[in-house]
Scaffold this active site. Structure first.
Site, PDB file in Angstrom:
ATOM      1  N   SER A 134       0.855  -1.190   0.000  1.00 20.61           N
ATOM      2  CA  SER A 134       0.000   0.000   0.000  1.00 20.61           C
ATOM      3  C   SER A 134       0.888   1.237   0.000  1.00 20.61           C
ATOM      4  CB  SER A 134      -0.854  -0.014   1.279  1.00 20.61           C
ATOM      5  OG  SER A 134      -1.537   1.209   1.437  1.00 20.61           O
ATOM      6  N   TYR A 147      -2.509   0.038  10.500  1.00 22.99           N
ATOM      7  CA  TYR A 147      -2.417  -0.391   9.099  1.00 22.99           C
ATOM      8  C   TYR A 147      -1.025  -0.093   8.542  1.00 22.99           C
ATOM      9  CZ  TYR A 147      -3.829  -0.960   4.176  1.00 22.99           C
ATOM     10  OH  TYR A 147      -3.930  -1.374   2.870  1.00 22.99           O
TER      11      TYR A 147
HETATM   12  N1  LIG Z   1      -8.620  -0.838  -1.334  1.00 27.40           N
HETATM   13  C1  LIG Z   1      -7.605   0.007  -1.233  1.00 27.40           C
HETATM   14  O1  LIG Z   1      -7.788   1.243  -1.303  1.00 27.40           O
HETATM   15  C2  LIG Z   1      -6.204  -0.514  -1.036  1.00 27.40           C
HETATM   16  C3  LIG Z   1      -5.140   0.387  -1.218  1.00 27.40           C
HETATM   17  C4  LIG Z   1      -3.847  -0.081  -1.054  1.00 27.40           C
HETATM   18  C5  LIG Z   1      -3.617  -1.382  -0.715  1.00 27.40           C
HETATM   19  N2  LIG Z   1      -4.669  -2.253  -0.526  1.00 27.40           N
HETATM   20  C6  LIG Z   1      -4.348  -3.629  -0.169  1.00 27.40           C
HETATM   21  O2  LIG Z   1      -4.818  -4.468  -1.199  1.00 27.40           O
HETATM   22  C7  LIG Z   1      -5.163  -5.743  -0.655  1.00 27.40           C
HETATM   23  C8  LIG Z   1      -6.575  -6.112  -1.123  1.00 27.40           C
HETATM   24  O3  LIG Z   1      -7.456  -5.110  -0.643  1.00 27.40           O
HETATM   25  P1  LIG Z   1      -8.962  -4.982  -1.190  1.00 27.40           P
HETATM   26  O4  LIG Z   1      -9.269  -3.539  -1.219  1.00 27.40           O
HETATM   27  O5  LIG Z   1      -9.137  -5.817  -2.392  1.00 27.40           O
HETATM   28  O6  LIG Z   1      -9.740  -5.626   0.057  1.00 27.40           O
HETATM   29  P2  LIG Z   1     -11.259  -6.168   0.174  1.00 27.40           P
HETATM   30  O7  LIG Z   1     -12.073  -5.664  -0.967  1.00 27.40           O
HETATM   31  O8  LIG Z   1     -11.666  -5.838   1.561  1.00 27.40           O
HETATM   32  O9  LIG Z   1     -11.082  -7.748   0.019  1.00 27.40           O
HETATM   33  C9  LIG Z   1     -10.353  -8.413   1.007  1.00 27.40           C
HETATM   34  C10 LIG Z   1     -10.059  -9.813   0.559  1.00 27.40           C
HETATM   35  O10 LIG Z   1      -9.242 -10.423   1.582  1.00 27.40           O
HETATM   36  C11 LIG Z   1      -9.885 -11.583   2.051  1.00 27.40           C
HETATM   37  N3  LIG Z   1      -9.694 -11.743   3.494  1.00 27.40           N
HETATM   38  C12 LIG Z   1      -9.903 -10.821   4.452  1.00 27.40           C
HETATM   39  N4  LIG Z   1      -9.675 -11.359   5.666  1.00 27.40           N
HETATM   40  C13 LIG Z   1      -9.331 -12.644   5.450  1.00 27.40           C
HETATM   41  C14 LIG Z   1      -9.001 -13.734   6.298  1.00 27.40           C
HETATM   42  N5  LIG Z   1      -8.977 -13.610   7.635  1.00 27.40           N
HETATM   43  N6  LIG Z   1      -8.708 -14.918   5.740  1.00 27.40           N
HETATM   44  C15 LIG Z   1      -8.730 -15.080   4.398  1.00 27.40           C
HETATM   45  N7  LIG Z   1      -9.034 -14.093   3.535  1.00 27.40           N
HETATM   46  C16 LIG Z   1      -9.341 -12.897   4.063  1.00 27.40           C
HETATM   47  C17 LIG Z   1     -11.359 -11.402   1.740  1.00 27.40           C
HETATM   48  O11 LIG Z   1     -11.962 -12.685   1.647  1.00 27.40           O
HETATM   49  P3  LIG Z   1     -13.518 -12.927   2.051  1.00 27.40           P
HETATM   50  O12 LIG Z   1     -14.320 -12.627   0.826  1.00 27.40           O
HETATM   51  O13 LIG Z   1     -13.527 -14.357   2.449  1.00 27.40           O
HETATM   52  O14 LIG Z   1     -13.849 -11.987   3.175  1.00 27.40           O
HETATM   53  C18 LIG Z   1     -11.295 -10.669   0.398  1.00 27.40           C
HETATM   54  O15 LIG Z   1     -11.103 -11.575  -0.659  1.00 27.40           O
HETATM   55  C19 LIG Z   1      -5.015  -5.629   0.851  1.00 27.40           C
HETATM   56  O16 LIG Z   1      -3.789  -6.202   1.240  1.00 27.40           O
HETATM   57  C20 LIG Z   1      -5.011  -4.123   1.084  1.00 27.40           C
HETATM   58  O17 LIG Z   1      -4.288  -3.798   2.241  1.00 27.40           O
HETATM   59  C21 LIG Z   1      -5.955  -1.840  -0.698  1.00 27.40           C
END
Ligand SMILES: NC(=O)c1ccc[n+]([C@@H]2O[C@H](COP(=O)([O-])OP(=O)(O)OC[C@H]3O[C@@H](n4cnc5c(N)ncnc54)[C@H](OP(=O)(O)O)[C@@H]3O)[C@@H](O)[C@H]2O)c1
Length: 233
Positions: A134, A147
């Protein structure tokens, strides 16, 4: 259920049921057999159903026994993408020790554990590890100690892993998106009490394209660190 083509190289994407992880799975589906990481049979099966060649990798990353059980059946991987992650916001004054623990379990300890379990197969395949980090892995802000703490630590982890694995031909990359239009960002905006403005954010597909560039690097090259930020704002 999607058909399974084991002749293809294999990629495991954690957090592939939605958001950035699902976009990465869609981006890679033309070339890879995919293992779709998520917590439930239903959500992983739903993602698999739309993909060319995929099967579920069901594990709760907060539960080390659940992860160990899923990893016991892991095939040799060509690509391991760590996309699963959680965001916990709050000032140092208000967050609890349990919240610190939970975020480090999901964003660092599970990544380290799964990587270690996959490494023998990754070495055999001279594979690649890609961590979705991130902007918070580089910069801090008030309310973001947990975070950012996990993402700074994840950057240290990938930096060390990259050097340790050079001699085995395993390449390690760190991808750092800015704000992305996903459930996680919606939760952050709700917590902050600000306005959700998806037109200002990256699309998950755009982050997936960056991951594609990373995994497509020729074997003599490692794309070590990629920062992907919204063009606007
Ligand atoms: N969104 C942003 O703005 C952003 C920016 C920078 C970096 N990121 C990073 O990008 C990555 C993906 O983020 P996202 O925005 O796609 O998140 P998201 O939409 O909240 O999706 C999270 C994913 O992680 C899985 N997950 C969460 N907790 C889990 C657990 N305990 N065990 C197994 N799987 C789990 C969820 O599975 P389930 O469907 O089973 O819940 C889902 O597939 C993360 O590492 C985040 O820190 C995000």
């Amino acid at each position: 259920m999607s058909p399974v083509d084991r002749e293809r190289p294999t990629a495991l994407v954690t957090g592939a049921t939605r958001g950035i992880g699902l976009a990465i799975a869609r981006e890679l589906q033309g070339d890879y057999h995919l293992l779709i990481g998520g917590r439930s049979e239903e959500s992983t099966a739903a993602a698999c159903a739309e993909l060319e060649s995929a099967e579920p990798f069901v594990a709760d990353l907060l539960d080390d026994e659940s992860l160990a059980a899923a990893a016991a059946a892991l095939p040799d991987l060509d690509v391991l993408v760590h996309s699963a992650g959680i965001s916990i916001k709050g000032s140092v004054a208000e967050v609890t020790r349990d919240q610190w623990r939970k975020a480090f379990e999901a964003n660092l300890f599970a990544v380290a554990d799964l990587t270690a379990r996959a490494l023998p197969g990754l070495r055999r395949r001279r594979g690649q590890v890609v961590a979705i980090n991130s902007g918070s892995g580089f910069f801090t802000a008030p309310g973001n100690a947990i975070y950012s703490g996990t993402k700074f630590a994840l950057r240290a982890f990938t930096d060390v892993l990259r050097e340790e694995e050079r001699e085995y031909g395993v390449r390690v990359s760190s991808v750092h998106p800015g704000k992305v239009d996903t459930d996680m960002q919606a939760e952050i905006v709700e917590h902050d009490g600000t306005t959700y403005q998806p037109e200002l954010y990256l699309r998950p597909e755009s982050v997936a394209r960056a991951v594609r560039t990373v995994v497509d690097a020729t074997e003599d090259a490692t794309v070590e660190v990629v920062s992907v930020r919204p063009s606007r704002k």
